[in-house]
Motif scaffolding. Structure first.
Motif, PDB file in Angstrom:
ATOM      1  N   GLU A 168       0.838  -1.202   0.000  1.00 23.98           N
ATOM      2  CA  GLU A 168       0.000   0.000   0.000  1.00 23.98           C
ATOM      3  C   GLU A 168       0.875   1.256   0.000  1.00 23.98           C
ATOM      4  OE1 GLU A 168      -3.547   2.033   2.703  1.00 23.98           O
ATOM      5  OE2 GLU A 168      -2.011   0.783   3.645  1.00 23.98           O
ATOM      6  N   ARG A 169       1.874   1.307   0.878  1.00 26.11           N
ATOM      7  CA  ARG A 169       2.752   2.483   0.958  1.00 26.11           C
ATOM      8  C   ARG A 169       3.569   2.655  -0.320  1.00 26.11           C
ATOM      9  NH1 ARG A 169       3.154   5.151   5.725  1.00 26.11           N
ATOM     10  NH2 ARG A 169       2.136   4.216   7.523  1.00 26.11           N
ATOM     11  N   PHE A 170       3.987   1.528  -0.899  1.00 28.61           N
ATOM     12  CA  PHE A 170       4.736   1.588  -2.161  1.00 28.61           C
ATOM     13  C   PHE A 170       3.870   2.230  -3.256  1.00 28.61           C
ATOM     14  CE2 PHE A 170       5.816  -0.146  -6.303  1.00 28.61           C
ATOM     15  CZ  PHE A 170       7.191   0.020  -6.359  1.00 28.61           C
ATOM     16  N   VAL A 171       2.602   1.803  -3.319  1.00 29.98           N
ATOM     17  CA  VAL A 171       1.685   2.341  -4.333  1.00 29.98           C
ATOM     18  C   VAL A 171       1.495   3.840  -4.137  1.00 29.98           C
ATOM     19  CG1 VAL A 171      -0.723   2.323  -5.122  1.00 29.98           C
ATOM     20  CG2 VAL A 171       0.508   0.167  -4.779  1.00 29.98           C
ATOM     21  N   TYR A 172       1.271   4.260  -2.890  1.00 28.89           N
ATOM     22  CA  TYR A 172       1.061   5.681  -2.630  1.00 28.89           C
ATOM     23  C   TYR A 172       2.308   6.499  -2.971  1.00 28.89           C
ATOM     24  CZ  TYR A 172      -3.003   4.043   0.058  1.00 28.89           C
ATOM     25  OH  TYR A 172      -4.173   3.453   0.447  1.00 28.89           O
ATOM     26  N   LYS A 173       3.457   5.944  -2.648  1.00 30.10           N
ATOM     27  CA  LYS A 173       4.724   6.655  -2.891  1.00 30.10           C
ATOM     28  C   LYS A 173       4.967   6.854  -4.387  1.00 30.10           C
ATOM     29  CE  LYS A 173       9.690   6.399  -1.963  1.00 30.10           C
ATOM     30  NZ  LYS A 173      10.776   5.639  -1.280  1.00 30.10           N
ATOM     31  N   HIS A 174       4.632   5.853  -5.188  1.00 25.04           N
ATOM     32  CA  HIS A 174       4.966   5.890  -6.609  1.00 25.04           C
ATOM     33  C   HIS A 174       3.806   6.345  -7.498  1.00 25.04           C
ATOM     34  CE1 HIS A 174       9.003   4.212  -6.234  1.00 25.04           C
ATOM     35  NE2 HIS A 174       8.511   3.466  -5.253  1.00 25.04           N
ATOM     36  N   SER A 175       2.713   6.762  -6.882  1.00 24.26           N
ATOM     37  CA  SER A 175       1.611   7.372  -7.641  1.00 24.26           C
ATOM     38  C   SER A 175       1.886   8.861  -7.783  1.00 24.26           C
ATOM     39  CB  SER A 175       0.279   7.166  -6.916  1.00 24.26           C
ATOM     40  OG  SER A 175      -0.009   5.792  -6.751  1.00 24.26           O
ATOM     41  N   ASP A 176       1.607   9.403  -8.946  1.00 25.52           N
ATOM     42  CA  ASP A 176       1.758  10.846  -9.135  1.00 25.52           C
ATOM     43  C   ASP A 176       0.588  11.607  -8.532  1.00 25.52           C
ATOM     44  OD1 ASP A 176       4.236  11.109 -10.944  1.00 25.52           O
ATOM     45  OD2 ASP A 176       3.048   9.568 -11.946  1.00 25.52           O
ATOM     46  N   SER A 177      -0.541  10.920  -8.398  1.00 30.05           N
ATOM     47  CA  SER A 177      -1.720  11.519  -7.783  1.00 30.05           C
ATOM     48  C   SER A 177      -2.596  10.414  -7.211  1.00 30.05           C
ATOM     49  CB  SER A 177      -2.507  12.318  -8.826  1.00 30.05           C
ATOM     50  OG  SER A 177      -3.776  12.702  -8.316  1.00 30.05           O
ATOM     51  N   LEU A 178      -3.252  10.724  -6.094  1.00 31.66           N
ATOM     52  CA  LEU A 178      -4.274   9.836  -5.541  1.00 31.66           C
ATOM     53  C   LEU A 178      -5.597  10.580  -5.574  1.00 31.66           C
ATOM     54  CD1 LEU A 178      -1.777   8.274  -4.253  1.00 31.66           C
ATOM     55  CD2 LEU A 178      -3.383   7.622  -2.465  1.00 31.66           C
ATOM     56  N   LYS A 186      -9.534  10.778   2.665  1.00 29.86           N
ATOM     57  CA  LYS A 186      -8.301  11.577   2.656  1.00 29.86           C
ATOM     58  C   LYS A 186      -7.646  11.583   4.031  1.00 29.86           C
ATOM     59  CE  LYS A 186      -6.403  16.103   1.462  1.00 29.86           C
ATOM     60  NZ  LYS A 186      -6.643  17.425   0.821  1.00 29.86           N
ATOM     61  N   ASN A 187      -8.450  11.764   5.077  1.00 33.78           N
ATOM     62  CA  ASN A 187      -7.905  11.778   6.437  1.00 33.78           C
ATOM     63  C   ASN A 187      -7.233  10.454   6.791  1.00 33.78           C
ATOM     64  OD1 ASN A 187      -8.924  14.348   6.697  1.00 33.78           O
ATOM     65  ND2 ASN A 187     -10.740  13.720   7.847  1.00 33.78           N
ATOM     66  N   THR A 188      -7.791   9.348   6.298  1.00 34.44           N
ATOM     67  CA  THR A 188      -7.203   8.034   6.544  1.00 34.44           C
ATOM     68  C   THR A 188      -5.877   7.881   5.814  1.00 34.44           C
ATOM     69  OG1 THR A 188      -9.396   7.037   6.816  1.00 34.44           O
ATOM     70  CG2 THR A 188      -7.576   5.533   6.343  1.00 34.44           C
ATOM     71  N   LEU A 189      -5.800   8.427   4.593  1.00 25.74           N
ATOM     72  CA  LEU A 189      -4.613   8.242   3.760  1.00 25.74           C
ATOM     73  C   LEU A 189      -3.452   9.157   4.137  1.00 25.74           C
ATOM     74  CD1 LEU A 189      -6.329   7.937   0.257  1.00 25.74           C
ATOM     75  CD2 LEU A 189      -5.455   6.084   1.675  1.00 25.74           C
ATOM     76  N   ILE A 190      -3.758  10.338   4.657  1.00 23.32           N
ATOM     77  CA  ILE A 190      -2.700  11.326   4.928  1.00 23.32           C
ATOM     78  C   ILE A 190      -1.545  10.773   5.764  1.00 23.32           C
ATOM     79  CG2 ILE A 190      -2.222  13.440   6.259  1.00 23.32           C
ATOM     80  CD1 ILE A 190      -4.796  14.616   5.048  1.00 23.32           C
ATOM     81  N   PRO A 191      -1.791  10.082   6.904  1.00 20.77           N
ATOM     82  CA  PRO A 191      -0.662   9.587   7.706  1.00 20.77           C
ATOM     83  C   PRO A 191       0.151   8.494   7.011  1.00 20.77           C
ATOM     84  CG  PRO A 191      -2.721   9.572   8.965  1.00 20.77           C
ATOM     85  CD  PRO A 191      -3.078   9.766   7.530  1.00 20.77           C
ATOM     86  N   ARG A 192      -0.356   7.923   5.949  1.00 19.05           N
ATOM     87  CA  ARG A 192       0.320   6.823   5.263  1.00 19.05           C
ATOM     88  C   ARG A 192       1.167   7.306   4.088  1.00 19.05           C
ATOM     89  NH1 ARG A 192      -4.661   2.349   5.185  1.00 19.05           N
ATOM     90  NH2 ARG A 192      -5.472   2.882   7.262  1.00 19.05           N
TER      91      ARG A 192
END
Length: 415
Positions: A168-178, A186-192
């Motif tokens: 999950e963190r890898f995907v978020y890191k390598h996405s140009d946008s979520l 959004k609040n759930t995703l921000i800390p990750r």
């Protein structure tokens, strides 16, 4: 203006009959109308029973994959099936990922790739394609994984859970946008995330050309009789995301009253629901198979009130898209959910829904009192329906939301 190309990589697309497919059908068509080239990587229809005869599939390489045309958009379909065996499901998913990667490599001059969840693993293929093609990647978070698995109680292995969280963190890191659907997500995703500024909120929408108020709906009178009963309905996936116990309890309590419940669809909880109906002889609940999409607007308009009872373990992980279609038909909602969840926050203070908090000790009693009130005050139901309709017209039409996708993708290309 130089034409730009968007590749949509989704496990479902037309003619599959599921909400994410409908969403991406409209996004794809809007992008094409606004000047983008669009191609789609998807599967053969496999989620729900659909009439495939209306879509012309071209077999490629002895059925290794198929192609079709959706409103001038080329679609690649990798065969998929639903299997009971976990091993077979795993194998067919790996097959889909590998083949979609190789098909994706053949698609030239891609500027942006967009993929909706689930599954989380689809993003790995999209990221690899984006890196190799020097394209931007947008991950559209429709459901949050692995949270959804954990809250369903399906995730027993801590080892697998750790792997999924790293993924999950890898995907978020390598996405140009979520792109996600509401502030709770959004609040759930921000800390990750290392760069939470990449998150864009774009709500889902409803096709108001298909879903609209119908004064005299045309329905099968044998299944949907014409009478003065209060008609309370749920149409969609009969799965774990909903809590079906309150329906059984209130149906037991309202036997003999002029209230009829309709549950339309299929899913993992259908057999349990059927057994409970038979066990308690609840002839006031009608359990009905999936109906053709073209008949659904009439069926929605037939009902007086639509219910969505969320499973409190899963209510933070998704937002039922049916809420928009119901409001677009000027129909009120009856919702069991908690505050600070996507569904509750969407409907709170709108006047379009009866809201019952899931953590209340008196859920069943509150539910009974609301139905009693609705039975004797259908004018209130009509007023609630009007308020929901106005909200949809203001914020959630297909035109308004797909335009946001167009602008977001355009800005990402030019950044």
């Amino acid at each position: 203006m130089v034409s730009r190309k968007v590749l949509i990589h989704s496990i479902v697309f037309a003619p599959d009959a599921v909400s994410t497919a409908y969403l991406y059908n409209d996004i794809a068509y809007n992008l094409k109308k606004n000047g983008f080239e669009v191609e789609v990587l998807s599967t053969m229809p496999h989620y729900n029973k659909v009439d495939q005869s209306k879509t012309k599939f071209q077999k490629k390489f002895l059925g290794l994959y198929y192609t079709s045309n959706y409103k001038g958009i080329k679609v690649y379909h990798v065969p998929q099936k639903k299997y009971e065996s976990v091993l077979l499901r795993g194998f067919i998913m790996i097959y889909w990922h590998l083949l979609s990667f190789f098909l994706g490599m053949r698609i030239k001059n891609v500027d942006v790739i967009i993929s909706p969840s689930p599954p989380l693993t689809i993003a790995l293929v999209s990221i690899a394609l984006a890196k190799l093609k020097k394209a931007k990647f947008i991950y559209n978070v429709q459901e949050i994984y692995p949270d959804f698995f954990v809250n369903q109680g399906k995730m027993k292995s801590q080892f697998v859970l750790r792997i999924l969280k790293k993924l999950e963190r890898f995907v978020y890191k390598h996405s140009d946008s979520l792109v996600t659907i509401d502030q709770n997500f959004k609040n759930t995703l921000i800390p990750r995330m290392d760069h939470p500024e990449k998150i864009e909120i774009i709500a889902n929408f409803v096709d108001t050309e298909l879903y609209y108020p119908i004064e005299y709906p045309e329905v099968n009178k044998q299944i949907f009789p014409a009478n003065e009963n209060l008609k309370v309905m749920y149409a969609g996936n009969i799965g774990f995301a909903q809590d079906w116990v309150p329906l059984i309890e209130v149906a037991k309590k309202t036997i003999g009253m002029p209230i009829t419940y309709f549950v339309i669809g299929d899913g993992a909880c259908r057999s349990w629901l059927k057994s409970e109906i038979e066990k308690y002889k609840l002839d006031n609940i009608n359990l009905i198979d999936y109906q053709e999409r073209k008949s659904i607007p009439h069926i929605i308009n037939y009902a007086d009130l639509h219910f969505i009872f969320m499973n409190k373990k899963l209510e933070k992980d998704g937002l039922p898209s049916k809420v928009y279609t119901i409001m677009a038909c000027k129909k009120p909602l009856l919702v069991i959910s908690n505050k600070n969840t996507p569904l509750y926050d969407l409907l709170e203070n709108t006047g379009a829904a009866y809201l019952i908090e899931n953590l209340s000790n008196n859920v069943n009693e509150e539910l009974f009192l609301i139905l009693q009130q609705a039975l004797h005050n259908k004018d209130e139901l009509r007023e609630m329906g009007e308020k929901g309709f106005d909200l949809v017209q203001k914020e959630y039409t297909k035109e308004k939301v797909t335009e946001k996708y167009f602008k977001h993708i355009s800005n990402l290309i030019n950044s």
